[in-house]
Design an enzyme around this catalytic site. Structure first.
Site, PDB file in Angstrom:
ATOM      1  CB  THR A  16     -68.797  29.563  -8.152  1.00 58.66           C
ATOM      2  OG1 THR A  16     -67.392  29.278  -8.197  1.00 58.66           O
ATOM      3  CG2 THR A  16     -69.516  28.577  -9.064  1.00 58.66           C
ATOM      4  CE  LYS A  37     -62.462  28.140 -11.038  1.00 58.54           C
ATOM      5  NZ  LYS A  37     -62.808  29.156 -10.026  1.00 58.54           N
ATOM      6  CE1 TYR A 207     -74.193  30.078   2.608  1.00 54.96           C
ATOM      7  CE2 TYR A 207     -76.178  29.670   3.910  1.00 54.96           C
ATOM      8  CZ  TYR A 207     -74.978  29.227   3.374  1.00 54.96           C
ATOM      9  OH  TYR A 207     -74.572  27.938   3.597  1.00 54.96           O
TER      10      TYR A 207
END
EC number: 6.3.3.3
Length: 222
Positions: A16, A37, A207
């Site tokens: 995502t 999606k 991250y």
């Protein structure tokens, strides 16, 4: 219209965030970008409708506006494999319905359609139906998302081998750090990916706990 399919080396590979980054990147190229999606489990109820957070995040990054049902035709509440969730709900995920859902976007005034998959590349959807069959028929170019965790080298090589065996084109790959702590020897593993994979590295995304508010396009290589 260009059609891209965002596949992952496995579940929780960072599809995502990578898909949203790719949408932002294309938008910055002055493209009109739609998102899909097609199949999602782990959905929740919102205003009387089952919705998926991944699909909502994709819609927020897009510069086009379409009804939720167009973006996410199949929604399942249980956070389990979609074909099992579908069986529990008395639903059969239908290939023709998925193909028509994608074709609908082909008739809209858009430049690119970015489709995020679910799970890994070889996701089963129903008896005799896997996601790669749909990807091939809609002629989508595959962007492989490699979650940077132990085993990613093997997973990336196997996924790319399978993508090619299914007769699909590869647009490139995106590396994503999936947790707050880097994987052991992350720099060396990333270097190994660059050496082992013939396909183009599109981006390397760190991250980012608050990534929904970030400009993710900056992580794409020029």
């Amino acid at each position: 219209m260009n059609t891209y399919f965002i596949a992952g080396t496995d579940t929780d590979a960072g599809k995502t965030v990578a898909a949203c980054a790719f949408v932002q990147y294309l938008v910055k190229q002055s493209q009109q970008v739609a998102v899909m999606k097609p199949v999602a489990s782990g959905c929740h109820w919102q205003n009387g409708q089952l919705v998926n957070e991944d699909a909502l995040n994709l819609m927020r990054q897009s510069n086009t506006s379409f009804d939720y049902d167009r973006v996410n035709p199949y929604t399942f509440e249980a956070a389990i494999a979609p074909h099992i969730a579908a069986a529990d709900s008395g639903v059969v995920i239908d290939k023709e319905r998925l193909l028509k859902a994608v074709d609908w976007f082909h008739e809209r005034p858009i430049d690119s359609l970015v489709i995020e998959g679910a799970g890994g590349w070889q996701l089963p959807l129903a008896s005799g139906l896997r996601m790669p069959q749909v990807v091939k028929e809609v002629n989508a170019k595959v962007v492989l998302v490699v979650g940077l965790k132990l085993g990613c080298l093997n997973h990336a090589l196997l996924s790319l081998q399978s993508i090619k065996q299914e007769g699909c084109d590869v647009a490139g790959w995106i590396a994503v750090q999936t947790g707050p702590e880097p994987m052991p020897r992350q720099a060396e593993n990333l270097a190994s990916l660059r050496e082992l994979l013939d396909e183009k590295e599109l981006a390397s995304i760190p991250y980012l706990p608050g990534w929904t508010e970030e400009d993710l396009s900056i992580y794409f290589h020029k």
